[in-house]
Write an enzyme that holds these catalytic residues in place. Structure first.
Site, PDB file in Angstrom:
ATOM      1  CB  CYS A  38      -3.832  35.194  11.288  1.00 59.73           C
ATOM      2  SG  CYS A  38      -4.305  36.260   9.982  1.00 59.73           S
ATOM      3  CD  GLU A  57      -2.734  -1.397   2.664  1.00 65.31           C
ATOM      4  OE1 GLU A  57      -2.544  -0.282   3.581  1.00 65.31           O
ATOM      5  OE2 GLU A  57      -3.505  -2.287   2.643  1.00 65.31           O
ATOM      6  CE1 TYR A  61      -0.534  11.082   3.187  1.00 67.38           C
ATOM      7  CE2 TYR A  61       1.382  10.480   3.121  1.00 67.38           C
ATOM      8  CZ  TYR A  61       0.308   9.075   2.642  1.00 67.38           C
ATOM      9  OH  TYR A  61       0.341   8.513   3.403  1.00 67.38           O
ATOM     10  CE1 TYR A  92       1.960  14.326  10.660  1.00 65.67           C
ATOM     11  CE2 TYR A  92       2.317  15.438   7.941  1.00 65.67           C
ATOM     12  CZ  TYR A  92       1.172  14.758   9.331  1.00 65.67           C
ATOM     13  OH  TYR A  92       0.655  14.056   8.636  1.00 65.67           O
TER      14      TYR A  92
HETATM   15  C1  LIG Z   1      -1.435   5.725   4.965  1.00 66.85           C
HETATM   16  C2  LIG Z   1      -1.918   4.716   4.632  1.00 66.85           C
HETATM   17  C3  LIG Z   1      -1.165   4.053   3.592  1.00 66.85           C
HETATM   18  C4  LIG Z   1       0.527   4.338   2.963  1.00 66.85           C
HETATM   19  O1  LIG Z   1       1.431   5.477   3.817  1.00 66.85           O
HETATM   20  P1  LIG Z   1       2.159   6.017   2.997  1.00 66.85           P
HETATM   21  O2  LIG Z   1       3.100   6.500   3.827  1.00 66.85           O
HETATM   22  O3  LIG Z   1       2.415   7.249   2.242  1.00 66.85           O
HETATM   23  O4  LIG Z   1       3.163   4.937   2.069  1.00 66.85           O
HETATM   24  C5  LIG Z   1      -0.686   2.966   3.702  1.00 66.85           C
HETATM   25  N1  LIG Z   1      -1.767   2.158   4.309  1.00 66.85           N
HETATM   26  C6  LIG Z   1      -2.721   2.359   5.640  1.00 66.85           C
HETATM   27  C7  LIG Z   1      -3.250   1.404   6.213  1.00 66.85           C
HETATM   28  C8  LIG Z   1      -2.707   4.075   5.564  1.00 66.85           C
HETATM   29  O5  LIG Z   1      -2.843   4.306   6.518  1.00 66.85           O
END
Ligand SMILES: *Cc1c(COP(=O)(O)O)cnc(C)c1O
Length: 442
Positions: A372, A300, A401, A343
């Site tokens: 502001c 992912e 992001y 962050y």
């Molecule tokens: C945010 C998230 C991602 C992606 O994370 P990256 O740091 O952008 O690769 C993948 N899986 C889940 C469950 C997430 O919450």
């Protein structure tokens, strides 16, 4: 200060300086920052600023590099939609055969409207999926539900029963692995809200497999985001691999291991390593514990696919000096790109055009927006070639992001987004107008 052309040369074909001899001064040309074959200056003039600009070729190449790194394992890449959810970008990835990781009903709708056929490659993550969202995902026929609690398990069973449709599921386990990243985006420790403790997973799998319309299919894990050391990924995977052995021993069918996302990018050293080397190290760390396990690996990635493929172009509105401290006040702000404010994130910032001669002086300055809030800055005490009011800057590595976290704070309409492919630039999201913001209010 020398231009960052060497830095950027390591990042073709996304964002590179090209030298033009048609400089204003005969003794020196200009370094002009391009996205693929289009100068950012032109895009800024044409579409205004602040402006997100993405390189389609770079997104495709990063997806391909990611895919290639896992070529020895059966795998499916499920791009994490929350990193950048623009429909055109989702469609571009879907055309390459990419699947998707969604964390809301809204993201699922985006995926379906980008490509209806992508549903069968969708995984659904998140701690708070509502019954409406679960039902929509069941109707769409997604690949896998990543269930994060016992309550959610029963909610899913209830929704699936009502539709008489079987829900394929994995439990998202919390492996209790520490990963070095910002505390807000670290998720793999027991103190975090995510997943179920790995020790309790077996009992929950047993309960889940007893339900008529639930089908246990996998184990899922995601330890956080912007993780640059691959060791914690391997550690989490080793714990998951052990669990898979136990679950199979208990009689469960485990087709999938979902490794989540989280591979970090080099914000501070954009030229540090080739992405293909980074992702190869990541793939080795994940693959080692999986040896001999017959599973399909789901991945992912979000940030690592789109992060370096986007920049935020912003214009200098004012130069300002308070008791010797310098500020560049730009037209972009924390509502457009919140990562520095949220962050304390670092983003490389470079001029969109720069004189090629060595006479250009540099200065140390803050780069701040008009909102502001003292937290409204893109950089503090940053060394930068001296730029004038009206000049443009590019905030690098803003593809992930960035726009997805943009807000309308201070009633600021959100930026437009442009996607570049070679010589072609296309608006993939129109600039918002104040009237868009007022619609819906009484
Ligand atoms: C945010 C998230 C991602 C992606 O994370 P990256 O740091 O952008 O690769 C993948 N899986 C889940 C469950 C997430 O919450």
């Amino acid at each position: 200060m020398s231009p960052r052309s060497q830095n950027l040369a390591a990042r073709p074909p996304g964002f590179v300086y090209r030298e033009t001899k048609r400089g204003i001064l005969r003794r020196g040309g200009l370094f002009v920052l391009y996205c693929e074959d289009v100068p950012l200056q032109k895009l800024a003039e044409h579409y205004g600023t602040p402006l997100y600009v993405y390189s389609a070729t770079m997104i495709r190449e990063r997806y391909d590099a990611f895919d290639a790194a896992f070529r020895d394992l059966p795998h499916t890449i499920c791009y994490s939609v929350k990193a950048n959810s623009n429909l055109t970008i989702l469609r571009l990835l879907a055309r390459k055969g990419c699947g998707f990781d969604v964390v809301s009903g809204g993201e699922l709708e985006r995926v379906l409207s980008a490509d209806r056929k992508a549903a069968k490659k969708v995984v659904f993550s998140g701690v708070g999926k509502t019954r409406e969202e679960l039902t929509a995902a069941l109707k769409a026929g997604i690949m896998l539900f990543n269930v994060e609690s016992e309550s959610e398990l029963w909610a899913l069973a209830e929704c699936a029963g009502r539709l008489r449709k079987t829900a394929p599921l994995a439990l998202r386990v919390n492996p209790d692995v520490a990963a070095e990243t910002h505390p807000y985006i670290s998720t793999g420790l027991h103190k975090h809200k995510f997943g179920v403790p790995i020790r309790e997973a077996r009992a929950l799998y047993a309960k889940g497999s007893g339900a008529r319309y639930l089908a246990v299919r996998g184990v899922s894990v995601h330890i956080g985001s912007q993780i640059t050391d691959v060791a914690p990924f391997g550690e989490a995977m080793a714990r998951v691999a052990d669990l898979v052995g136990e679950l199979r021993g208990d009689g469960h069918r485990i087709d999938y291991i979902d490794a989540g996302g989280g591979l970090g990018i080099a914000y501070e050293k954009p030229n540090a390593l080739e992405f293909s080397a980074d992702v190869a190290a990541y793939a080795r760390a994940l693959a080692a514990p999986l040896r001999g396990l017959d599973v399909r690996l789901l991945l992912e990635p979000g940030r690592s696919i789109v992060g370096p493929a986007g920049v935020l172009v912003t214009s200098v509105v004012y130069r300002k000096k308070n008791d010797g401290k310098r500020f560049l006040v730009v037209d972009g702000a924390m509502n457009d790109l919140i990562r520095p404010a949220l962050y304390g994130a670092y983003h490389e910032i470079i001029p969109v055009t720069q004189r090629a001669d060595s006479a250009v002086k540099s200065e140390v300055t803050d780069i701040v927006g008009p909102v502001c809030e003292t937290g409204d800055f893109f950089a503090r005490d940053r060394e930068l070639p001296v730029v004038d009011e009206g000049d443009r800057l590019a905030v690098l590595d803003a593809g992930a992001y960035g726009m997805v976290l943009a807000s309308n704070y201070n009633t600021r309409p959100r930026p437009a987004e442009v996607l570049v492919t070679g010589k072609t630039a296309k608006v993939i999201r129109k600039r918002e107008k104040v009237s868009d913001l007022l619609r819906g209010e009484m």
